[in-house]
Design a protein around this motif. Structure first.
Motif, mmCIF file in Angstrom:
data_model
loop_
_atom_site.group_PDB
_atom_site.id
_atom_site.type_symbol
_atom_site.label_atom_id
_atom_site.label_comp_id
_atom_site.label_asym_id
_atom_site.label_seq_id
_atom_site.Cartn_x
_atom_site.Cartn_y
_atom_site.Cartn_z
ATOM 1 N N UNK A 87 10.883 5.333 -11.991
ATOM 2 C CA UNK A 87 10.439 3.980 -12.290
ATOM 3 C C UNK A 87 9.592 3.413 -11.173
ATOM 4 N N UNK A 88 9.835 3.915 -9.954
ATOM 5 C CA UNK A 88 9.119 3.480 -8.761
ATOM 6 C C UNK A 88 8.539 4.713 -8.081
ATOM 7 N N UNK A 89 7.310 4.582 -7.592
ATOM 8 C CA UNK A 89 6.600 5.705 -6.982
ATOM 9 C C UNK A 89 6.084 5.308 -5.611
ATOM 10 N N UNK A 90 6.178 6.221 -4.661
ATOM 11 C CA UNK A 90 5.591 5.998 -3.340
ATOM 12 C C UNK A 90 4.846 7.260 -2.943
ATOM 13 N N UNK A 91 3.868 7.089 -2.069
ATOM 14 C CA UNK A 91 3.081 8.248 -1.627
ATOM 15 C C UNK A 91 2.771 8.148 -0.145
ATOM 16 N N UNK A 92 2.885 9.289 0.528
ATOM 17 C CA UNK A 92 2.284 9.457 1.843
ATOM 18 C C UNK A 92 1.635 10.824 1.856
ATOM 19 N N UNK A 93 0.954 11.177 2.949
ATOM 20 C CA UNK A 93 0.255 12.459 3.025
ATOM 21 C C UNK A 93 0.963 13.416 3.970
ATOM 22 N N UNK A 94 0.593 14.693 3.873
ATOM 23 C CA UNK A 94 1.297 15.747 4.597
ATOM 24 C C UNK A 94 0.901 15.850 6.059
ATOM 25 N N UNK A 95 0.077 14.920 6.535
ATOM 26 C CA UNK A 95 -0.238 14.858 7.968
ATOM 27 C C UNK A 95 0.155 13.504 8.548
ATOM 28 N N UNK A 96 1.022 12.791 7.826
ATOM 29 C CA UNK A 96 1.426 11.440 8.218
ATOM 30 C C UNK A 96 2.925 11.392 8.518
ATOM 31 N N UNK A 97 3.304 10.371 9.285
ATOM 32 C CA UNK A 97 4.698 10.194 9.674
ATOM 33 C C UNK A 97 5.179 8.808 9.237
ATOM 34 N N UNK A 98 5.857 8.709 8.092
ATOM 35 C CA UNK A 98 6.422 7.417 7.695
ATOM 36 C C UNK A 98 7.577 7.040 8.628
ATOM 37 N N UNK A 99 7.573 5.809 9.107
ATOM 38 C CA UNK A 99 8.640 5.353 9.990
ATOM 39 C C UNK A 99 9.938 5.197 9.202
ATOM 40 N N UNK A 165 -6.459 -4.265 2.119
ATOM 41 C CA UNK A 165 -6.627 -2.944 2.701
ATOM 42 C C UNK A 165 -5.607 -1.995 2.084
ATOM 43 N N UNK A 166 -6.079 -0.910 1.486
ATOM 44 C CA UNK A 166 -5.209 0.008 0.754
ATOM 45 C C UNK A 166 -5.438 1.424 1.249
ATOM 46 N N UNK A 167 -4.432 2.003 1.862
ATOM 47 C CA UNK A 167 -4.498 3.400 2.299
ATOM 48 C C UNK A 167 -3.641 4.235 1.370
ATOM 49 N N UNK A 168 -4.242 5.237 0.755
ATOM 50 C CA UNK A 168 -3.497 6.067 -0.173
ATOM 51 C C UNK A 168 -2.325 6.776 0.466
ATOM 52 N N UNK A 169 -2.398 6.991 1.786
ATOM 53 C CA UNK A 169 -1.280 7.668 2.452
ATOM 54 C C UNK A 169 -0.116 6.733 2.748
ATOM 55 N N UNK A 170 -0.201 5.499 2.291
ATOM 56 C CA UNK A 170 0.890 4.536 2.480
ATOM 57 C C UNK A 170 0.861 3.525 1.347
ATOM 58 N N UNK A 171 1.378 3.914 0.207
ATOM 59 C CA UNK A 171 1.342 3.055 -0.969
ATOM 60 C C UNK A 171 2.597 3.250 -1.801
ATOM 61 N N UNK A 172 2.869 2.264 -2.643
ATOM 62 C CA UNK A 172 3.946 2.361 -3.626
ATOM 63 C C UNK A 172 3.517 1.590 -4.864
ATOM 64 N N UNK A 173 3.972 2.027 -6.023
ATOM 65 C CA UNK A 173 3.540 1.417 -7.282
ATOM 66 C C UNK A 173 4.623 1.634 -8.333
ATOM 67 N N UNK A 174 4.708 0.736 -9.291
ATOM 68 C CA UNK A 174 5.630 0.970 -10.400
ATOM 69 C C UNK A 174 5.030 2.019 -11.329
ATOM 70 N N UNK A 175 5.898 2.787 -11.948
ATOM 71 C CA UNK A 175 5.439 3.800 -12.898
ATOM 72 C C UNK A 175 4.689 3.154 -14.059
ATOM 73 N N UNK A 176 5.180 1.994 -14.508
ATOM 74 C CA UNK A 176 4.547 1.318 -15.633
ATOM 75 C C UNK A 176 3.109 0.938 -15.307
ATOM 76 N N UNK A 177 2.882 0.390 -14.129
ATOM 77 C CA UNK A 177 1.529 -0.002 -13.752
ATOM 78 C C UNK A 177 0.637 1.222 -13.560
ATOM 79 N N UNK A 178 1.200 2.279 -12.970
ATOM 80 C CA UNK A 178 0.414 3.494 -12.764
ATOM 81 C C UNK A 178 -0.144 4.006 -14.093
ATOM 82 N N UNK A 179 0.697 4.044 -15.099
ATOM 83 C CA UNK A 179 0.240 4.525 -16.411
ATOM 84 C C UNK A 179 -0.726 3.537 -17.056
ATOM 85 N N UNK A 180 -0.485 2.250 -16.871
ATOM 86 C CA UNK A 180 -1.354 1.235 -17.466
ATOM 87 C C UNK A 180 -2.788 1.359 -16.970
ATOM 88 N N UNK A 181 -2.971 1.627 -15.679
ATOM 89 C CA UNK A 181 -4.327 1.675 -15.113
ATOM 90 C C UNK A 181 -4.984 3.039 -15.279
#
Length: 246
Positions: A87-99, A165-181
């Motif tokens: 229901x909830x989605x988050x993304x980071x990249x494989x060269x990043x370090x989420x705190x 400012x939107x960095x793809x390596x640090x984002x989160x989105x609802x599944x519903x909105x992801x499909x809507x767009x």
């Protein structure tokens, strides 16, 4: 509570993905499922992800996406997660370090009603000292300012929400909105601005979460320089450079 899934696209990241996976294992909120999408790597990226899955404190799925491009890998990972109940989605990249508070901050913002959450990016401490990190922070602020004043981003073009400012390596989105767009553009980087503008045409619920912090690799900046990196993000191409170093 909606299920949270974290997606990590990875291409030729054997040297760095281990630290990213360890950072995810160190999250305070570990009630999530991880999807690593190996984007046609020829190194040990997938093997390292499978090895991590043996001891990870949360479920781990490792996928293979043969169509090259970070947008392809992210879209495949997100749609895989949604099909399995995310229901909830988050993304980071494989060269990043989420705190350590990253997943908690993402979940909290989405559960408070955000549709898309944009986090804060800092330069990796293992790549830079204090001066380098300060310079990177200044460049991020400059990019954010340019994005806000850029004529193409103004609301008269059909956007419901102001530019953030939107960095793809640090984002989160609802599944519903992801499909809507219509999901992430299935193309090579850059995809962040295109995706953000898709979201801005559908909702005002775009927020910035200061507690959602990722330390970002600056490989592209070092490889391309400031001007080359700016051209890349403005869709002007890589110039004399070849494959995206990330």
């Amino acid at each position: 509570m909606s299920a949270l899934w974290v997606v990590v696209p990875a291409h030729q990241e054997a040297a760095r993905i281990g630290a990213t996976l360890e950072a995810l294992a160190a999250q305070r909120d570990r009630d999530f499922t991880l999807v690593v999408v190996d984007n046609a790597s020829t190194d040990a990226t997938a093997a390292l992800a499978h090895e991590f899955a043996r001891w990870a404190p949360f479920p781990v799925h490792v996928l293979r996406e043969e169509e090259k491009g970070v947008g392809c890998a992210v879209d495949t990972g997100f749609r895989y997660a949604i099909a399995r109940g995310a229901g909830l989605l988050a993304r980071t990249d494989a060269d990043c370090l989420p705190l350590p508070g990253w997943t908690a901050a993402a979940r909290a913002a989405l559960e408070r009603g955000a549709g898309l959450v944009c986090g804060r990016v800092e330069a990796r401490r293992d790549e830079h000292g204090p001066l380098g990190r300060a310079v990177f922070r200044g460049l991020v602020r400059l990019a954010a300012l340019f994005g806000r004043i850029r004529p193409a981003h103004r609301r008269r073009h059909g956007f419901l929400a102001p530019y953030r400012m939107h960095a793809g390596n640090n984002m989160a989105i609802t599944a519903a909105l992801y499909e809507t767009v219509g999901g992430m553009p299935r193309r090579p980087s850059p995809t962040d601005r295109l995706f953000l503008n898709r979201v801005r045409r559908h909702t005002t619920a775009v927020v910035h979460a200061r507690g959602m912090i990722v330390e970002n690799s600056t490989r592209r900046l070092r490889a391309y320089g400031i001007v080359g990196t700016a051209r890349w993000y403005l869709d002007k191409g890589a110039g004399r450079h070849g494959e995206d170093p990330r």
